[in-house]
Design a protein around this motif. Structure first.
Motif, PDB file in Angstrom:
ATOM      1  N   UNK A  75      17.499  38.955 -33.211  1.00 36.41           N
ATOM      2  CA  UNK A  75      18.079  39.463 -34.455  1.00 36.41           C
ATOM      3  C   UNK A  75      17.373  38.836 -35.645  1.00 36.41           C
ATOM      4  N   UNK A  76      16.994  39.691 -36.610  1.00 34.52           N
ATOM      5  CA  UNK A  76      16.357  39.237 -37.846  1.00 34.52           C
ATOM      6  C   UNK A  76      17.089  39.880 -39.017  1.00 34.52           C
ATOM      7  N   UNK A  77      17.342  39.120 -40.058  1.00 33.47           N
ATOM      8  CA  UNK A  77      17.930  39.659 -41.283  1.00 33.47           C
ATOM      9  C   UNK A  77      16.782  40.143 -42.160  1.00 33.47           C
ATOM     10  N   UNK A  81      13.972  38.050 -47.360  1.00 32.28           N
ATOM     11  CA  UNK A  81      12.506  38.038 -47.366  1.00 32.28           C
ATOM     12  C   UNK A  81      11.919  36.663 -47.092  1.00 32.28           C
ATOM     13  N   UNK A  82      12.617  35.614 -47.466  1.00 31.58           N
ATOM     14  CA  UNK A  82      12.119  34.260 -47.225  1.00 31.58           C
ATOM     15  C   UNK A  82      12.134  33.911 -45.738  1.00 31.58           C
ATOM     16  N   UNK A  83      12.969  34.591 -44.976  1.00 32.82           N
ATOM     17  CA  UNK A  83      13.134  34.247 -43.570  1.00 32.82           C
ATOM     18  C   UNK A  83      12.224  35.062 -42.646  1.00 32.82           C
ATOM     19  N   UNK A  84      11.712  36.182 -43.098  1.00 29.57           N
ATOM     20  CA  UNK A  84      11.008  37.103 -42.209  1.00 29.57           C
ATOM     21  C   UNK A  84       9.772  36.470 -41.558  1.00 29.57           C
ATOM     22  N   UNK A  85       8.950  35.774 -42.315  1.00 28.87           N
ATOM     23  CA  UNK A  85       7.745  35.159 -41.739  1.00 28.87           C
ATOM     24  C   UNK A  85       8.111  34.108 -40.695  1.00 28.87           C
ATOM     25  N   UNK A  89       7.298  34.011 -36.506  1.00 25.78           N
ATOM     26  CA  UNK A  89       6.695  32.890 -35.778  1.00 25.78           C
ATOM     27  C   UNK A  89       7.625  32.458 -34.641  1.00 25.78           C
ATOM     28  N   UNK A  90       8.910  32.388 -34.925  1.00 23.09           N
ATOM     29  CA  UNK A  90       9.884  32.001 -33.907  1.00 23.09           C
ATOM     30  C   UNK A  90       9.922  33.019 -32.772  1.00 23.09           C
TER      31      UNK A  90
END
Length: 107
Positions: A75-77, A81-85, A89-90
């Motif tokens: 799951x990705x929010x 936008x700060x979390x997407x990169x 990687x994760x």
């Protein structure tokens, strides 16, 4: 067993609660970040899926839970936008782990 993975604050718990019961999550619902694991049971007709949600802060030890896993939900929010990169990687570190090379992935 299905694992639900994703960065901290990506909405894993809210998504799984919504899948369990549509009316449980609304605009006023808040979730506390998961530290540890949660187990969710989803039923759709004759199909029963057990999902283990692992908190984002547990990412360094996620591989310890890969044994016996036959599905992964990541799951990705996308609104963060700060979390997407970092989420990318994760996700890559999860996908290259040899323990899950035959696991079905829900993205």
């Amino acid at each position: 067993m299905c694992l639900c993975l994703g960065p901290t604050g990506s909405g894993k718990t809210s998504l799984l609660r919504k899948l369990q019961c549509v009316n449980v999550v609304d605009e006023t619902t808040t979730a506390v970040p998961t530290v540890g694991t949660n187990i969710f049971h989803l039923r759709r007709g004759n199909i029963h899926i057990e999902i283990r949600e692992l908190g984002g802060v547990m990412a360094p030890i996620w591989p310890k839970y890969f044994g016996g896993t036959n599905k992964i939900m990541y799951v990705v929010d996308a609104s963060n936008l700060c979390q997407i990169a970092a989420a990318g990687v994760l996700l890559y570190t999860v996908l290259v782990d040899p323990q899950i090379k035959n696991v079905k992935r829900w993205t």
